[in-house]
Enzyme design. Structure first.
Site, PDB file in Angstrom:
ATOM      1  N   TYR A 189      -6.763   8.642   0.517  1.00  0.00           N
ATOM      2  CA  TYR A 189      -5.816   7.680  -0.087  1.00  0.00           C
ATOM      3  C   TYR A 189      -4.579   7.543   0.799  1.00  0.00           C
ATOM      4  CZ  TYR A 189      -2.380   5.916  -3.490  1.00  0.00           C
ATOM      5  OH  TYR A 189      -1.394   5.188  -4.126  1.00  0.00           O
ATOM      6  N   ALA A 190      -4.014   8.682   1.214  1.00  0.00           N
ATOM      7  CA  ALA A 190      -2.799   8.649   2.049  1.00  0.00           C
ATOM      8  C   ALA A 190      -3.079   7.953   3.377  1.00  0.00           C
ATOM      9  CB  ALA A 190      -2.303  10.072   2.289  1.00  0.00           C
ATOM     10  N   SER A 219       2.330   3.342  -0.419  1.00  0.00           N
ATOM     11  CA  SER A 219       2.629   4.485  -1.294  1.00  0.00           C
ATOM     12  C   SER A 219       3.496   5.480  -0.541  1.00  0.00           C
ATOM     13  CB  SER A 219       1.313   5.177  -1.694  1.00  0.00           C
ATOM     14  OG  SER A 219       1.571   6.420  -2.312  1.00  0.00           O
TER      15      SER A 219
HETATM   16  N1  LIG Z   1       1.443   4.663  -9.907  1.00  0.00           N
HETATM   17  C1  LIG Z   1       2.017   5.243  -8.863  1.00  0.00           C
HETATM   18  O1  LIG Z   1       2.754   6.224  -9.003  1.00  0.00           O
HETATM   19  C2  LIG Z   1       1.774   4.704  -7.475  1.00  0.00           C
HETATM   20  C3  LIG Z   1       2.366   5.412  -6.419  1.00  0.00           C
HETATM   21  C4  LIG Z   1       2.183   4.944  -5.137  1.00  0.00           C
HETATM   22  C5  LIG Z   1       1.443   3.789  -4.897  1.00  0.00           C
HETATM   23  N2  LIG Z   1       0.868   3.124  -5.938  1.00  0.00           N
HETATM   24  C6  LIG Z   1       0.110   1.923  -5.616  1.00  0.00           C
HETATM   25  O2  LIG Z   1       0.461   0.861  -6.489  1.00  0.00           O
HETATM   26  C7  LIG Z   1      -0.665  -0.021  -6.633  1.00  0.00           C
HETATM   27  C8  LIG Z   1      -0.939  -0.235  -8.105  1.00  0.00           C
HETATM   28  O3  LIG Z   1      -1.297   1.037  -8.672  1.00  0.00           O
HETATM   29  P1  LIG Z   1      -1.121   1.388 -10.224  1.00  0.00           P
HETATM   30  O4  LIG Z   1      -0.376   2.647 -10.288  1.00  0.00           O
HETATM   31  O5  LIG Z   1      -0.664   0.187 -10.957  1.00  0.00           O
HETATM   32  O6  LIG Z   1      -2.649   1.756 -10.534  1.00  0.00           O
HETATM   33  P2  LIG Z   1      -3.651   1.307 -11.678  1.00  0.00           P
HETATM   34  O7  LIG Z   1      -4.791   2.235 -11.550  1.00  0.00           O
HETATM   35  O8  LIG Z   1      -2.918   1.201 -12.984  1.00  0.00           O
HETATM   36  O9  LIG Z   1      -4.088  -0.165 -11.222  1.00  0.00           O
HETATM   37  C9  LIG Z   1      -4.894  -0.395 -10.105  1.00  0.00           C
HETATM   38  C10 LIG Z   1      -5.801  -1.578 -10.427  1.00  0.00           C
HETATM   39  O10 LIG Z   1      -6.581  -1.869  -9.254  1.00  0.00           O
HETATM   40  C11 LIG Z   1      -7.873  -2.248  -9.681  1.00  0.00           C
HETATM   41  N3  LIG Z   1      -8.868  -2.071  -8.619  1.00  0.00           N
HETATM   42  C12 LIG Z   1      -9.280  -0.897  -8.076  1.00  0.00           C
HETATM   43  N4  LIG Z   1     -10.240  -1.127  -7.165  1.00  0.00           N
HETATM   44  C13 LIG Z   1     -10.457  -2.477  -7.145  1.00  0.00           C
HETATM   45  C14 LIG Z   1     -11.338  -3.320  -6.423  1.00  0.00           C
HETATM   46  N5  LIG Z   1     -12.246  -2.818  -5.559  1.00  0.00           N
HETATM   47  N6  LIG Z   1     -11.292  -4.654  -6.636  1.00  0.00           N
HETATM   48  C15 LIG Z   1     -10.398  -5.166  -7.526  1.00  0.00           C
HETATM   49  N7  LIG Z   1      -9.536  -4.411  -8.245  1.00  0.00           N
HETATM   50  C16 LIG Z   1      -9.569  -3.075  -8.062  1.00  0.00           C
HETATM   51  C17 LIG Z   1      -8.147  -1.325 -10.868  1.00  0.00           C
HETATM   52  O11 LIG Z   1      -9.202  -1.806 -11.702  1.00  0.00           O
HETATM   53  C18 LIG Z   1      -6.788  -1.306 -11.563  1.00  0.00           C
HETATM   54  O12 LIG Z   1      -6.695  -2.305 -12.561  1.00  0.00           O
HETATM   55  C19 LIG Z   1      -1.821   0.647  -5.891  1.00  0.00           C
HETATM   56  O13 LIG Z   1      -1.934   0.067  -4.605  1.00  0.00           O
HETATM   57  C20 LIG Z   1      -1.385   2.095  -5.776  1.00  0.00           C
HETATM   58  O14 LIG Z   1      -1.972   2.749  -4.685  1.00  0.00           O
HETATM   59  C21 LIG Z   1       1.023   3.567  -7.228  1.00  0.00           C
END
Ligand SMILES: NC(=O)c1ccc[n+]([C@@H]2O[C@H](COP(=O)([O-])OP(=O)(O)OC[C@H]3O[C@@H](n4cnc5c(N)ncnc54)[C@H](O)[C@@H]3O)[C@@H](O)[C@H]2O)c1
Length: 252
Positions: free
Chosen positions: A157-158, A143
């Site tokens: 988280y960070a 991220s």
């Molecule tokens: N959306 C953003 O702006 C953003 C920014 C930076 C990084 N990210 C990263 O991108 C990735 C995807 O995020 P997203 O935005 O699609 O989020 P999201 O919340 O839409 O999806 C995350 C998914 O991970 C699953 N999950 C969480 N804990 C779990 C566990 N213990 N076991 C199995 N599954 C689990 C959740 O059920 C969810 O379906 C993540 O790693 C997130 O940190 C997203």
């Protein structure tokens, strides 16, 4: 995959055996769909089994990946069914906003286990078949928070996402000789439930108007495109790299 395979023929993804985590939502879901559309044999994993429904062309598996034994089980199950593992995309994560003085050991463990231990355990399990095969592609989702400390008290988280970058680079060093490449993607401002957490519609739009060079948030499919590139033959000479997908949010 090999340097000699034809990148024009489906980017070298057709027939590859893939695991995508966090596949019930957002970036993981978009990635599972896109890999399957390119002909990969995708196992889509999430803790929220109900929302895995409707993932066309994917085998689905429900697992709490914050438990290392569950990560081992996912990889073992795919190996038993498919006989190999070519691609691992680690997208599952959770976001908590708690200022550092209020972070207790339970919150620390909850976030670090879901975001970093899960990726570590899945990579460790995936390394065994990939080393045997002398090929494999791993993409770990970090991220922009790894660089800016995390907005609005998303400190743990960070920290977990900084760990993901170190894990990625460490693995890239240790696996290169076995033909396994390992890269990270750093999304920022992506339109998913996690991305929108804490924003109203108005503050969301205003934030990206003011801060993203592209003047908008990104879509999960735009991150999936970068991930598919990194697991394709187009990226066969890329390892240990961090690819930012954030519309210019971090450019200074
Ligand atoms: N959306 C953003 O702006 C953003 C920014 C930076 C990084 N990210 C990263 O991108 C990735 C995807 O995020 P997203 O935005 O699609 O989020 P999201 O919340 O839409 O999806 C995350 C998914 O991970 C699953 N999950 C969480 N804990 C779990 C566990 N213990 N076991 C199995 N599954 C689990 C959740 O059920 C969810 O379906 C993540 O790693 C997130 O940190 C997203």
């Amino acid at each position: 995959m090999s340097a000699s395979s034809d990148p024009e023929a489906g980017f070298g993804i057709a027939g590859q055996v893939a695991i995508v985590t966090g596949a019930a939502s957002g970036i993981g879901r978009a990635t599972a769909i896109r890999l399957a559309a390119h002909g990969a044999r995708v196992t889509a994993v999430d803790i929220d089994g109900g929302r895995l429904a409707g993932l066309e062309g994917c085998v689905t598996a429900t697992a709490d990946l914050s438990r290392p034994e569950a990560c081992e089980h996912v990889v073992d199950t795919v190996l038993a069914r498919e006989g190999r593992l070519d691609i691992l995309v680690n997208a599952a994560a959770i976001l908590r906003r708690v200022p550092i003085p209020e972070v207790d050991p339970e919150l620390w463990d909850e976030v670090m286990d879901a975001n970093l231990l899960s990726q570590f355990a899945l990579c460790r399990a995936a390394v065994r078949p990939m080393r045997r095969q002398k090929s494999g592609r791993i993409v770990n989702i970090s991220s922009t928070a790894a660089f800016n400390g995390g907005a609005n008290a998303s400190s743990v988280y960070a920290i977990s996402k900084g760990g993901v970058l170190a894990l990625t680079k460490s693995l890239a060093r240790q696996l290169a000789a076995d033909g396994v490449v390992v890269n990270a993607v750093c999304p920022g401002g992506i339109d998913t439930p996690m991305g929108r957490f804490g924003f109203t519609e108005e503050s969301w739009n205003a934030h990206f108007q003011a801060n993203a060079l592209l003047r908008r948030a990104g879509q999960p499919e735009e991150v999936a495109g970068a991930i598919v590139f990194l697991v394709s033959d187009w990226a066969s000479y890329v390892t240990g790299h961090t690819l930012d997908v954030e519309g210019g949010l971090m450019l200074r």
